[in-house]
Motif scaffolding. Structure first.
Motif, PDB file in Angstrom:
ATOM      1  N   SER A   1      19.812  31.771  10.443  1.00  0.00           N
ATOM      2  CA  SER A   1      20.588  30.553  10.247  1.00  0.00           C
ATOM      3  C   SER A   1      21.570  30.284  11.383  1.00  0.00           C
ATOM      4  O   SER A   1      22.034  29.177  11.538  1.00  0.00           O
ATOM      5  CB  SER A   1      21.300  30.561   8.906  1.00  0.00           C
ATOM      6  N   ASP A   2      21.868  31.289  12.219  1.00  0.00           N
ATOM      7  CA  ASP A   2      22.730  31.016  13.376  1.00  0.00           C
ATOM      8  C   ASP A   2      22.028  30.126  14.393  1.00  0.00           C
ATOM      9  O   ASP A   2      22.659  29.455  15.192  1.00  0.00           O
ATOM     10  CB  ASP A   2      23.114  32.325  14.063  1.00  0.00           C
TER      11      ASP A   2
ATOM     12  N   ARG B   1      23.190  26.730   5.680  1.00  0.00           N
ATOM     13  CA  ARG B   1      23.491  27.488   6.881  1.00  0.00           C
ATOM     14  C   ARG B   1      24.654  28.432   6.629  1.00  0.00           C
ATOM     15  O   ARG B   1      24.716  29.538   7.142  1.00  0.00           O
ATOM     16  CB  ARG B   1      23.843  26.516   8.003  1.00  0.00           C
TER      17      ARG B   1
ATOM     18  N   ASP C   1      20.988  33.864   5.291  1.00  0.00           N
ATOM     19  CA  ASP C   1      20.752  34.644   6.496  1.00  0.00           C
ATOM     20  C   ASP C   1      19.573  34.062   7.268  1.00  0.00           C
ATOM     21  O   ASP C   1      19.574  34.049   8.485  1.00  0.00           O
ATOM     22  CB  ASP C   1      20.462  36.094   6.126  1.00  0.00           C
TER      23      ASP C   1
END
Lengths: 328, 337
Positions: free
Chosen positions: A245-246, A225, A229
């Motif tokens: 990954s956010d 993470r 991206d």
């Protein structure tokens, strides 16, 4: 932005890698290990794509197929617009300079009898172009400095280096042929926490400076993470969820991703006390006798009859967020 | 909440050295800690910081020579077990009977050529004095207690027929069967996948509830500490440099090394864009330690005053929060702001 306008360095479509199981005197094929069974993803130029999963889920096999260390059973591997899945060995060799690999255990991937200098030199001269001795020496120093190694250590041997330094050397060797894409297979999992952070930061900085793209394979969700991206979660040869990954911590949807996340404890004490646990029973089934339908259904708390029969497709549930599950 | 649980294991000023050609290597240098009954504590540190050697010393399993326990006391249930000879009957009764140990790689702790059942019942026969048949039955019960399905059939298996998580459960079963009061788990889940890790750790935690077993886990994974431990000891270069409750260490760490370690862990839950704050440099070699604070070369707070010698652990907060740093007062003042 529509899909086709993206600057893709790698596009993998429906990749399959089935290893035959042979038995008996005539080595008759009695079955297949479906290590990778229909995996599709794409990597944008200059970005990092993370592949996460538990051991045996096929994430390393995907990496090795992209480099054509294995010859995939089926599917397309489009690198810079060309499908390399069926390239011959001689057609592959220039491409192997552009796609490099960093391994988990830098000790077993470095020749113990070669000095650092000779390890790097080998990678520099592999492009078959003429190189002067001073030019090579200069390039070796440059490479060592770029990964944070002191060029004084050029004449040392791998056993004289610490784990972190060895991994830096592995990175320097990968950079030697000026690659576009680096496949990082568990590059930090053998390192101590404080050294792990150094290597992650180094990989990030190199990406900024040199515009590299990474296929980052690891089992540690937090590490992936941090560096990637986009993340794809694999289970038994299939990608079950991909997302930015956010999104992964707060907005993951697939029951396996959620269970995986809840199994990873976090270091924030107050937050950890509040977290809900979703314990996962049993173990990952063997890929030789993979379950029918959705591979996760024997362990899934939401499994229905449909899950036992039909493998769900990856469908876009939110922008850039694909999930393979019937019961979302 | 006052905690009046009785102290089960107390280690006082333990010192273990290895005598090598390069000279004396102080792998464990004046380490003290305690474990209460029914408590889960964690010893945290990077490789080579002496966390495993400390536990091996407690069990008197240090290879001699080159290793030697040069000083200190280890009280288990009130008796100084370091006074026992390492080959004595008393020590053998404690190993496995009183204190059980679980190692990182369960494949190397089980004998590959014997059945699980033989290995399990052998230990039970030794410690409980049962005959073979009764021990076998006890073994089946123990396997069931650690959540292994179909325990009778599993007794007939060899270690290679089991997965990593299962093998680790077998080792825990051995500890359960002998009624060990303390389980020392040395990196119990490092070789396992995260979901299996959660299963094994939950199992260990359930032993605490059910049998009142104490657990001392040695790990480098700060996440596991957060989830499972009550108190933490942080080790660096053979010394404990900070200790306290889980909350104190993880949320209010004061030693520069602990702070650095916490910052360098990639987080699942925080802002993603920022770089990790890594600790510069390499962990020191134990054979080349400076006569002053071992963390000095890597410490962002280091100054000339730090060269005055090795800092002692001093109390810096309630609930037994200790730290060993020369500049701790300044750090505490800054933290208050």
């Amino acid at each position: 932005m529509p899909k086709n306008e993206k600057d893709l360095i790698l596009k993998v479509t429906d990749l399959k890698m089935h290893f035959p199981i042979r038995k008996g005197l005539l080595a008759k094929t009695v079955g297949h290990v479906k290590a990778v069974d229909g995996v599709s993803f794409e990597i944008e130029r200059g970005k990092t794509f993370g592949l996460v999963g538990e051991s045996g889920c096929g994430k390393t096999t995907v990496g090795k197929c992209v480099l054509r260390i294995y010859n995939p059973t089926g599917g397309e591997i489009v690198y810079n617009g060309k499908d390399i899945a069926n390239y011959s060995a001689s057609e592959m060799s220039p491409i192997r300079r552009d796609i490099q690999m960093i391994f988990q255990d830098p000790y077993s991937s470095l020749d113990p009898r070669q000095s650092l200098k000779s390890i790097l030199k080998e990678a520099i001269v592999c492009d078959m172009k003429p190189h002067g001795a001073t030019e090579i020496e200069k390039r070796i120093s440059e490479l060592m400095i770029s990964v944070g190694l002191d060029p004084i250590m050029m004449d040392r041997f791998p056993h004289e280096l610490s784990g972190g330094q060895r991994q830096r050397l592995g990175i320097a060797r990968a950079l030697a042929c000026n690659p576009d894409l680096i496949i990082c297979d568990e590059p930090v999992s053998a390192l101590d926490v404080s050294i792990q952070a150094q290597v992650i930061n180094l990989l990030k900085n190199l990406q900024k400076q040199l515009g590299l793209s990474y296929l980052f394979i690891a089992h540690d969700l937090a590490v992936v993470r941090n560096i990637a991206d986009n993340i794809a979660v694999m289970y038994l040869g299939h990608i079950v969820e991909t997302m930015d990954s956010d999104e992964i911590y707060a907005h993951s949807i697939h029951p396996y991703t959620k269970a995986l996340l809840s199994a990873v404890p976090i270091t924030d004490y107050y937050e950890e006390q509040k977290r809900q646990r979703l314990p996962l029973e049993g173990e990952v089934p063997s890929p030789i006798h993979a379950p029918s339908g959705c591979p996760f259904h024997p362990r899934c708390p939401y499994a229905t009859d449909k899950c036992k029969e039909k493998m769900p497709d990856l469908t876009e549930r939110m922008p850039n967020h694909f999930v393979a599950c019937h019961n979302v | 909440m006052t905690d009046n649980r009785e102290i089960l294991l107390e280690v006082k000023n333990l010192k273990t050295s290895f005598f090598t050609q390069a000279g004396e290597v102080k792998a464990v240098d004046d380490v003290s800690y305690y474990v209460k009954r029914g408590e889960v504590i964690a010893v945290v540190g990077e490789s080579g910081c002496g966390k495993s050697v400390t536990q091996m010393s407690v069990m008197q399993l240090i290879q001699t020579p080159p290793g030697k326990i040069v000083g200190g006391e280890v009280f288990f249930e009130g008796k100084d077990i370091l006074k026992y000879d390492r080959f004595s009957e008393e020590m053998r009764a404690i190993r496995g009977g009183g204190i059980a140990m679980i190692f990182q790689e369960p494949m190397t702790s089980l004998n590959p050529v014997y059945k699980i059942g033989n290995q399990l019942s052998e230990v039970i026969m030794c410690h409980k004095g049962l005959d073979k048949k009764a021990a076998w039955a006890e073994g089946v019960k123990a396997l069931a207690a650690v959540g292994i399905p179909d325990p009778e059939a599993r007794m007939e298996n060899y270690p290679f027929q089991m997965s990593g998580g299962m093998r680790q459960r077998v080792l825990i079963a051995i500890a359960v069967a002998c009624g060990s009061k303390l389980i020392i788990a040395d990196e119990p889940t490092t070789a396992l996948d995260v979901t299996t890790q959660a299963q094994v750790m939950d199992l260990l935690k359930s032993l605490v509830k059910e049998y009142g077993t104490s657990i001392l886990m040695v790990t480098h994974n700060l996440g596991l500490v957060t989830r499972y431990a009550e108190r933490v000891y942080v080790m660096y270069a053979g010394k404990v440099i900070e200790s306290g409750t889980c909350e104190d260490i993880l949320m209010h760490a004061r030693h520069p090394y602990t702070m650095g370690l916490l910052n360098s862990v990639p987080r699942l839950d925080s802002e993603r864009s920022q770089d990790l704050v890594a600790i510069d440099g390499q962990p020191p070699r134990l054979s080349e330690l400076p006569p002053y604070c071992s963390f000095f070369p890597r410490c962002p707070y280091a100054c000339e005053d730090c060269k005055q010698g090795k800092p002692e652990l001093q109390e810096i907060g309630p609930n037994d929060h200790y730290a060993a740093c020369w500049r701790i007062e300044e750090i505490l003042k800054n933290a208050e702001k």
